[in-house]
Motif scaffolding. Structure first.
Motif, PDB file in Angstrom:
ATOM      1  N   ASP A  86       3.416   5.120   6.356  1.00 28.20           N
ATOM      2  CA  ASP A  86       1.900   4.847   6.431  1.00 28.20           C
ATOM      3  C   ASP A  86       1.207   3.996   5.423  1.00 28.20           C
ATOM      4  O   ASP A  86       0.031   3.761   5.591  1.00 28.20           O
ATOM      5  CB  ASP A  86       1.127   6.414   6.200  1.00 28.20           C
ATOM      6  N   LEU A  87       2.183   3.554   4.507  1.00 26.51           N
ATOM      7  CA  LEU A  87       1.592   2.757   3.453  1.00 26.51           C
ATOM      8  C   LEU A  87       1.268   1.103   3.895  1.00 26.51           C
ATOM      9  O   LEU A  87       0.595   0.676   3.335  1.00 26.51           O
ATOM     10  CB  LEU A  87       2.568   2.654   2.345  1.00 26.51           C
ATOM     11  N   GLY A  88       2.235   0.741   4.851  1.00 28.39           N
ATOM     12  CA  GLY A  88       2.212  -0.533   5.141  1.00 28.39           C
ATOM     13  C   GLY A  88       0.763  -0.799   6.094  1.00 28.39           C
ATOM     14  O   GLY A  88       0.029  -1.909   5.441  1.00 28.39           O
ATOM     15  N   PRO A  89       0.201  -0.299   6.816  1.00 30.08           N
ATOM     16  CA  PRO A  89      -1.047  -0.325   7.350  1.00 30.08           C
ATOM     17  C   PRO A  89      -2.097  -0.307   6.392  1.00 30.08           C
ATOM     18  O   PRO A  89      -3.269  -0.999   6.290  1.00 30.08           O
ATOM     19  CB  PRO A  89      -1.327   0.610   8.533  1.00 30.08           C
ATOM     20  N   ILE A  90      -2.086   0.686   5.532  1.00 28.48           N
ATOM     21  CA  ILE A  90      -2.902   0.741   4.458  1.00 28.48           C
ATOM     22  C   ILE A  90      -3.190  -0.540   3.342  1.00 28.48           C
ATOM     23  O   ILE A  90      -4.005  -0.957   3.092  1.00 28.48           O
ATOM     24  CB  ILE A  90      -2.713   1.864   3.555  1.00 28.48           C
ATOM     25  N   TYR A  91      -1.967  -0.955   3.138  1.00 28.75           N
ATOM     26  CA  TYR A  91      -1.785  -2.223   2.511  1.00 28.75           C
ATOM     27  C   TYR A  91      -2.211  -3.399   3.056  1.00 28.75           C
ATOM     28  O   TYR A  91      -3.173  -4.179   2.475  1.00 28.75           O
ATOM     29  CB  TYR A  91      -0.246  -2.477   2.078  1.00 28.75           C
ATOM     30  N   ARG A  92      -2.040  -3.650   4.228  1.00 33.51           N
ATOM     31  CA  ARG A  92      -2.496  -4.757   5.186  1.00 33.51           C
ATOM     32  C   ARG A  92      -4.235  -4.649   5.308  1.00 33.51           C
ATOM     33  O   ARG A  92      -4.912  -5.672   4.972  1.00 33.51           O
ATOM     34  CB  ARG A  92      -1.904  -4.745   6.414  1.00 33.51           C
ATOM     35  N   ARG A  93      -4.692  -3.470   5.354  1.00 32.00           N
ATOM     36  CA  ARG A  93      -5.928  -3.388   5.450  1.00 32.00           C
ATOM     37  C   ARG A  93      -6.602  -3.836   4.101  1.00 32.00           C
ATOM     38  O   ARG A  93      -7.875  -4.257   4.082  1.00 32.00           O
ATOM     39  CB  ARG A  93      -6.507  -1.782   5.853  1.00 32.00           C
ATOM     40  N   VAL A  94      -6.160  -3.225   3.131  1.00 36.49           N
ATOM     41  CA  VAL A  94      -6.642  -3.477   1.759  1.00 36.49           C
ATOM     42  C   VAL A  94      -6.711  -5.001   1.617  1.00 36.49           C
ATOM     43  O   VAL A  94      -7.603  -5.521   0.999  1.00 36.49           O
ATOM     44  CB  VAL A  94      -5.857  -2.884   0.736  1.00 36.49           C
ATOM     45  N   ARG A  95      -5.611  -5.589   1.931  1.00 36.31           N
ATOM     46  CA  ARG A  95      -5.420  -7.341   1.449  1.00 36.31           C
ATOM     47  C   ARG A  95      -6.391  -7.986   2.552  1.00 36.31           C
ATOM     48  O   ARG A  95      -6.560  -8.900   2.063  1.00 36.31           O
ATOM     49  CB  ARG A  95      -3.880  -7.694   2.010  1.00 36.31           C
ATOM     50  N   GLU A  96      -6.610  -7.428   3.742  1.00 36.46           N
ATOM     51  CA  GLU A  96      -7.409  -8.094   4.698  1.00 36.46           C
ATOM     52  C   GLU A  96      -8.780  -7.910   4.390  1.00 36.46           C
ATOM     53  O   GLU A  96      -9.585  -8.639   4.968  1.00 36.46           O
ATOM     54  CB  GLU A  96      -7.117  -7.821   5.879  1.00 36.46           C
ATOM     55  N   GLY A  97      -9.101  -7.005   3.464  1.00 33.50           N
ATOM     56  CA  GLY A  97     -10.560  -6.768   3.158  1.00 33.50           C
ATOM     57  C   GLY A  97     -11.372  -7.895   2.218  1.00 33.50           C
ATOM     58  O   GLY A  97     -12.669  -7.697   2.292  1.00 33.50           O
ATOM     59  N   GLY A  98     -10.654  -8.924   1.776  1.00 30.70           N
ATOM     60  CA  GLY A  98     -11.046  -9.869   0.914  1.00 30.70           C
ATOM     61  C   GLY A  98     -11.508  -9.649  -0.425  1.00 30.70           C
ATOM     62  O   GLY A  98     -11.801 -10.613  -0.925  1.00 30.70           O
ATOM     63  N   MET A  99     -11.252  -8.215  -0.964  1.00 26.33           N
ATOM     64  CA  MET A  99     -11.531  -8.056  -2.181  1.00 26.33           C
ATOM     65  C   MET A  99     -10.339  -7.293  -3.077  1.00 26.33           C
ATOM     66  O   MET A  99     -10.215  -6.849  -3.965  1.00 26.33           O
ATOM     67  CB  MET A  99     -12.696  -6.773  -2.177  1.00 26.33           C
ATOM     68  N   ALA A 100      -9.046  -7.747  -2.320  1.00 31.12           N
ATOM     69  CA  ALA A 100      -8.149  -7.235  -3.074  1.00 31.12           C
ATOM     70  C   ALA A 100      -7.691  -7.803  -4.432  1.00 31.12           C
ATOM     71  O   ALA A 100      -7.055  -7.308  -5.289  1.00 31.12           O
ATOM     72  CB  ALA A 100      -6.663  -7.658  -2.117  1.00 31.12           C
TER      73      ALA A 100
END
Length: 248
Positions: A86-100
């Motif tokens: 479950d952590l991979g999709p969460i990580y990708r969403r955070v990184r793609e948000g532009g505020m990482a």
């Protein structure tokens, strides 16, 4: 930001000089001073505008940090348990948000997930999160260092203006033959009043900036604490590791 707000301060001084009546101009900008427009009061207004602009920017940053908490990066259902997949999709969403790399919460989430994927240890994730929050708290403190200096500088400028004004008033009164003029006392007291009024304005400016700074800095610190609590409640405490120490 400092350049733009400094120009705003210069424009504000120009507006004051062109529009204010004499009694108000003496209080705010000392339009009749020998060095005008390079008076101490004008420098005070420029410094005040620079600090106000920086505080406005920090307030927007604090609001942006608080908005991150409402984006739902992590599952908030109390019955949800996170597994390694479950952590991979969460990580990708955070990184793609532009505020990482800009906001507290995305930085905490991404670093904790990376640490868990490397070590498979919740304890190491917790240690990393605590260290990261300490660094972020120090980062907040450093951001306000220029503002603290300006808040100290403005009253100092006010006192410098007062001392300079007293010196000019005494020099004026000590000129040869000046004591015979019937308006000497009125002129000297008027010059002294302008000098002391400058200190009063400086102290009011510093009080306003200090009050505003405390509000904004507290807001940023609350955003950091809320981000850490969110990460702890919905990520660190939700990761499932089997009895053998392997992520499920």
């Amino acid at each position: 930001m400092a350049a733009v707000t400094g120009l705003v301060g210069v424009a504000l001084c120009a507006v004051f000089g062109l529009t204010l009546p004499d009694h108000a101009a003496k209080l705010l900008i000392d339009r009749g001073g020998l060095l005008y427009p390079f008076s101490v009061q004008n420098f005070m207004w420029v410094a005040f505008c620079i600090a106000a602009g920086e505080l406005a920017a920090r307030m927007r940053a604090a609001s942006r940090e608080l908005r991150q908490l409402r984006l739902g990066y992590l599952p908030e259902d109390p019955r949800t348990v996170l597994q390694a997949d479950d952590l991979g999709p969460i990580y990708r969403r955070v990184r793609e948000g532009g505020m990482a790399e800009r906001c507290f919460l995305p930085r905490l989430i991404s670093r904790c997930i990376l640490q868990f994927q490397i070590s498979a240890s919740v304890e190491q994730c917790t240690t990393l999160m605590n260290a990261t929050m300490d660094l972020m708290a120090h980062e907040i403190e450093l951001r306000y260092a220029p503002l603290r200096y300006i808040t100290w500088l403005i009253p100092s400028l006010g006192f410098i203006g007062t001392v300079t004004g007293i010196g000019h008033a005494l020099a004026y009164a000590g000129e040869p033959g000046r004591y015979q003029e019937p308006t000497l006392l009125t002129e000297v007291t008027g010059r002294l009043a302008v000098s002391f009024d400058g200190t009063l304005v400086a102290l009011v400016m510093a009080a306003i900036l200090m009050f505003w700074q405390n509000i904004v800095e507290t807001r940023e610190e609350l955003a950091l604490n809320a981000s850490g609590q969110y990460c702890l409640d919905h990520l660190i405490n939700r990761i499932y590791v089997d009895k053998a120490g392997r992520p499920a």
